[in-house]
Scaffold this motif. Structure first.
Motif, PDB file in Angstrom:
ATOM      1  N   SER A 118       0.844  -1.195   0.000  1.00  0.00           N
ATOM      2  CA  SER A 118       0.000   0.000   0.000  1.00  0.00           C
ATOM      3  C   SER A 118       0.874   1.237   0.000  1.00  0.00           C
ATOM      4  O   SER A 118       2.107   1.158   0.056  1.00  0.00           O
ATOM      5  CB  SER A 118      -0.923   0.002   1.228  1.00  0.00           C
ATOM      6  OG  SER A 118      -0.168   0.011   2.426  1.00  0.00           O
ATOM      7  N   GLY A 119       0.232   2.398  -0.044  1.00  0.00           N
ATOM      8  CA  GLY A 119       0.978   3.655  -0.078  1.00  0.00           C
ATOM      9  C   GLY A 119       1.501   3.926  -1.470  1.00  0.00           C
ATOM     10  O   GLY A 119       0.782   3.785  -2.462  1.00  0.00           O
ATOM     11  N   GLU A 120       2.778   4.298  -1.565  1.00  0.00           N
ATOM     12  CA  GLU A 120       3.399   4.554  -2.865  1.00  0.00           C
ATOM     13  C   GLU A 120       4.077   3.277  -3.358  1.00  0.00           C
ATOM     14  O   GLU A 120       4.943   2.740  -2.679  1.00  0.00           O
ATOM     15  CB  GLU A 120       4.422   5.687  -2.750  1.00  0.00           C
ATOM     16  CG  GLU A 120       3.795   7.038  -2.402  1.00  0.00           C
ATOM     17  CD  GLU A 120       4.818   8.151  -2.403  1.00  0.00           C
ATOM     18  OE1 GLU A 120       4.641   9.128  -3.155  1.00  0.00           O
ATOM     19  OE2 GLU A 120       5.812   8.030  -1.653  1.00  0.00           O
ATOM     20  N   ARG A 174      -4.019  -6.346  -8.581  1.00  0.00           N
ATOM     21  CA  ARG A 174      -5.239  -6.353  -7.758  1.00  0.00           C
ATOM     22  C   ARG A 174      -5.091  -7.252  -6.542  1.00  0.00           C
ATOM     23  O   ARG A 174      -5.599  -6.951  -5.464  1.00  0.00           O
ATOM     24  CB  ARG A 174      -6.430  -6.821  -8.609  1.00  0.00           C
ATOM     25  CG  ARG A 174      -6.882  -5.832  -9.666  1.00  0.00           C
ATOM     26  CD  ARG A 174      -8.200  -6.260 -10.291  1.00  0.00           C
ATOM     27  NE  ARG A 174      -8.568  -5.377 -11.381  1.00  0.00           N
ATOM     28  CZ  ARG A 174      -8.299  -5.631 -12.666  1.00  0.00           C
ATOM     29  NH1 ARG A 174      -7.653  -6.745 -13.002  1.00  0.00           N
ATOM     30  NH2 ARG A 174      -8.672  -4.781 -13.604  1.00  0.00           N
ATOM     31  N   LYS A 175      -4.386  -8.364  -6.720  1.00  0.00           N
ATOM     32  CA  LYS A 175      -4.237  -9.335  -5.635  1.00  0.00           C
ATOM     33  C   LYS A 175      -3.239  -8.875  -4.583  1.00  0.00           C
ATOM     34  O   LYS A 175      -3.424  -9.144  -3.389  1.00  0.00           O
ATOM     35  CB  LYS A 175      -3.795 -10.685  -6.211  1.00  0.00           C
ATOM     36  CG  LYS A 175      -3.677 -11.791  -5.168  1.00  0.00           C
ATOM     37  CD  LYS A 175      -3.302 -13.120  -5.817  1.00  0.00           C
ATOM     38  CE  LYS A 175      -3.180 -14.218  -4.768  1.00  0.00           C
ATOM     39  NZ  LYS A 175      -2.791 -15.530  -5.384  1.00  0.00           N
ATOM     40  N   LYS A 176      -2.199  -8.150  -4.988  1.00  0.00           N
ATOM     41  CA  LYS A 176      -1.093  -7.866  -4.071  1.00  0.00           C
ATOM     42  C   LYS A 176      -1.016  -6.408  -3.606  1.00  0.00           C
ATOM     43  O   LYS A 176      -0.120  -6.068  -2.827  1.00  0.00           O
ATOM     44  CB  LYS A 176       0.247  -8.234  -4.729  1.00  0.00           C
ATOM     45  CG  LYS A 176       0.361  -9.699  -5.143  1.00  0.00           C
ATOM     46  CD  LYS A 176       0.110 -10.660  -3.992  1.00  0.00           C
ATOM     47  CE  LYS A 176       1.098 -10.532  -2.863  1.00  0.00           C
ATOM     48  NZ  LYS A 176       0.882 -11.564  -1.816  1.00  0.00           N
ATOM     49  N   THR A 177      -1.934  -5.540  -4.045  1.00  0.00           N
ATOM     50  CA  THR A 177      -1.908  -4.146  -3.587  1.00  0.00           C
ATOM     51  C   THR A 177      -3.290  -3.720  -3.116  1.00  0.00           C
ATOM     52  O   THR A 177      -4.307  -4.284  -3.521  1.00  0.00           O
ATOM     53  CB  THR A 177      -1.450  -3.185  -4.708  1.00  0.00           C
ATOM     54  OG1 THR A 177      -2.453  -3.131  -5.734  1.00  0.00           O
ATOM     55  CG2 THR A 177      -0.135  -3.634  -5.303  1.00  0.00           C
ATOM     56  N   ARG A 178      -3.308  -2.705  -2.259  1.00  0.00           N
ATOM     57  CA  ARG A 178      -4.566  -2.173  -1.747  1.00  0.00           C
ATOM     58  C   ARG A 178      -5.092  -1.092  -2.678  1.00  0.00           C
ATOM     59  O   ARG A 178      -4.343  -0.219  -3.118  1.00  0.00           O
ATOM     60  CB  ARG A 178      -4.370  -1.604  -0.342  1.00  0.00           C
ATOM     61  CG  ARG A 178      -4.042  -2.663   0.697  1.00  0.00           C
ATOM     62  CD  ARG A 178      -4.119  -2.107   2.106  1.00  0.00           C
ATOM     63  NE  ARG A 178      -3.763  -3.122   3.094  1.00  0.00           N
ATOM     64  CZ  ARG A 178      -4.599  -4.064   3.527  1.00  0.00           C
ATOM     65  NH1 ARG A 178      -5.835  -4.113   3.064  1.00  0.00           N
ATOM     66  NH2 ARG A 178      -4.201  -4.940   4.429  1.00  0.00           N
ATOM     67  N   LYS A 179      -6.368  -1.162  -2.930  1.00  0.00           N
ATOM     68  CA  LYS A 179      -7.003  -0.148  -3.767  1.00  0.00           C
ATOM     69  C   LYS A 179      -6.852   1.212  -3.098  1.00  0.00           C
ATOM     70  O   LYS A 179      -6.968   1.341  -1.886  1.00  0.00           O
ATOM     71  CB  LYS A 179      -8.478  -0.492  -3.961  1.00  0.00           C
ATOM     72  CG  LYS A 179      -9.149   0.275  -5.081  1.00  0.00           C
ATOM     73  CD  LYS A 179     -10.534  -0.258  -5.354  1.00  0.00           C
ATOM     74  CE  LYS A 179     -11.171   0.462  -6.534  1.00  0.00           C
ATOM     75  NZ  LYS A 179     -12.541  -0.057  -6.826  1.00  0.00           N
ATOM     76  N   GLY A 180      -6.602   2.236  -3.899  1.00  0.00           N
ATOM     77  CA  GLY A 180      -6.394   3.569  -3.364  1.00  0.00           C
ATOM     78  C   GLY A 180      -4.930   3.918  -3.195  1.00  0.00           C
ATOM     79  O   GLY A 180      -4.603   5.027  -2.748  1.00  0.00           O
ATOM     80  N   LEU A 197      -7.656   1.835  -9.966  1.00  0.00           N
ATOM     81  CA  LEU A 197      -7.329   1.348  -8.620  1.00  0.00           C
ATOM     82  C   LEU A 197      -6.831   2.446  -7.694  1.00  0.00           C
ATOM     83  O   LEU A 197      -6.922   2.328  -6.469  1.00  0.00           O
ATOM     84  CB  LEU A 197      -6.268   0.236  -8.708  1.00  0.00           C
ATOM     85  CG  LEU A 197      -6.622  -1.002  -9.531  1.00  0.00           C
ATOM     86  CD1 LEU A 197      -5.465  -1.998  -9.486  1.00  0.00           C
ATOM     87  CD2 LEU A 197      -7.896  -1.652  -9.010  1.00  0.00           C
ATOM     88  N   GLY A 198      -6.281   3.507  -8.251  1.00  0.00           N
ATOM     89  CA  GLY A 198      -5.736   4.587  -7.434  1.00  0.00           C
ATOM     90  C   GLY A 198      -5.052   5.610  -8.322  1.00  0.00           C
ATOM     91  O   GLY A 198      -5.214   5.601  -9.545  1.00  0.00           O
ATOM     92  N   LYS A 199      -4.279   6.501  -7.743  1.00  0.00           N
ATOM     93  CA  LYS A 199      -3.542   7.480  -8.526  1.00  0.00           C
ATOM     94  C   LYS A 199      -2.427   6.787  -9.298  1.00  0.00           C
ATOM     95  O   LYS A 199      -1.775   5.883  -8.788  1.00  0.00           O
ATOM     96  CB  LYS A 199      -2.960   8.559  -7.613  1.00  0.00           C
ATOM     97  CG  LYS A 199      -4.005   9.465  -6.982  1.00  0.00           C
ATOM     98  CD  LYS A 199      -3.347  10.562  -6.168  1.00  0.00           C
ATOM     99  CE  LYS A 199      -4.390  11.489  -5.555  1.00  0.00           C
ATOM    100  NZ  LYS A 199      -3.767  12.576  -4.755  1.00  0.00           N
TER     101      LYS A 199
END
Length: 275
Positions: A118-120, A174-180, A197-199
């Motif tokens: 997550s995050g950057e 999609r499986k390994k990162t958090r949306k946003g 999914l995010g920026k």
């Protein structure tokens, strides 16, 4: 140099209090169970170290224990099996079996321990092996394609892929990162739908490594590829069949770079859990 001499040097170093090998001092003295960490152990007439804790009760040849710890040390120090075989005077195949067992375990541990990033997050692909360099998605014959996701100031996740199609890469993302999350990539078209999914920020690698205007970059994941290739170079060639396990070893080493890796390898190999 014979096994006895090297083993003496190793144990002498391991008994030090302020180095990475100090964690095995009690194992090498036969005063601690390698399987559960209990100090309730005894030495048998057969030369075994036996655990007297009821929930464990396991035993192991003291001579074999010392040898296997030496091999785990060689693995930790990235010594190729052929070189360790020569230095210790041990059978090459027995060393490769220990190395293989460790890599198989690391593969599963690395897959199981990873939370969603997550995050950057920086995303990129790399090509390993083979003699011929090729453009992205083309000319990669004989190479292993690896997709990598790196959380800035955090962990990395790698996966060997068959193709770099949008479908395959987005499934992993999609499986390994958090949306946003905030995603950083180059301008490869398979990443075009990341904005769902995010920026999504890009850097055009055909022009620059760091966008002068936005400061966007993927230097973190590029640095990991260099780290991985430096380690894998020591092994002078890895088969495609075994490559995923070697890759996960590198991933594990990177993710635990600020910890005592030797102690972690001992724990994984023998099943020992520190208390």
């Amino acid at each position: 140099m014979g096994f006895v001499t090297i083993w003496y040097n190793y144990t002498h170093m391991a008994y030090g209090q302020n180095n990475v090998f100090g964690c095995v001092a009690n194992f090498l003295r036969g005063k601690k169970c390698i399987f559960c960490g209990s100090f309730k152990v005894c030495r048998t007439q057969r030369g075994y170290v036996r655990c007297r804790k009821k929930s464990c009760g396991k035993q192991k040849s003291f001579k074999q224990l010392k040898k296997e710890i030496a091999l785990v040390q060689g693995f930790y120090q990235q010594q190729p099996a052929y070189r360790l075989s020569r230095d210790l005077g041990l059978d090459y195949q027995s060393i490769t079996r220990v190395y293989q067992r460790l890599r198989e375990a690391l593969y599963h541990v690395a897959e199981l321990e990873g939370k969603k990033l997550s995050g950057e997050i920086e995303l990129d692909e790399a090509y390993f092996g083979g003699r011929r360099k090729g453009k992205r998605g083309r000319g990669a014959k004989g190479k292993s394609i690896v997709f990598g996701l790196l959380e800035r100031d955090g962990r990395v996740y790698t996966r060997v892929v068959e193709h770099v199609s949008k479908e395959e890469l987005m499934t992993i993302i999609r499986k390994k990162t958090r949306k946003g999350s905030v995603y950083y990539t180059d301008t490869f078209r398979s990443y075009n739908s990341l904005k769902r999914l995010g920026k999504h920020h890009t850097v055009n690698h055909s022009k620059t490594m760091v966008d002068k205007r936005t400061k966007n970059h993927i230097n973190g994941i590029e640095g990991f590829w260099s780290f991985a290739k430096h380690i894998l170079y020591n092994y002078r060639g890895v088969s495609k069949y075994h490559f995923p396990m070697y890759l996960k070893e590198v991933e594990y080493r990177y993710n635990h770079r600020n910890e005592n890796l030797f102690k972690l390898f001992i724990s994984i190999y023998f099943g020992y859990v520190s208390h």
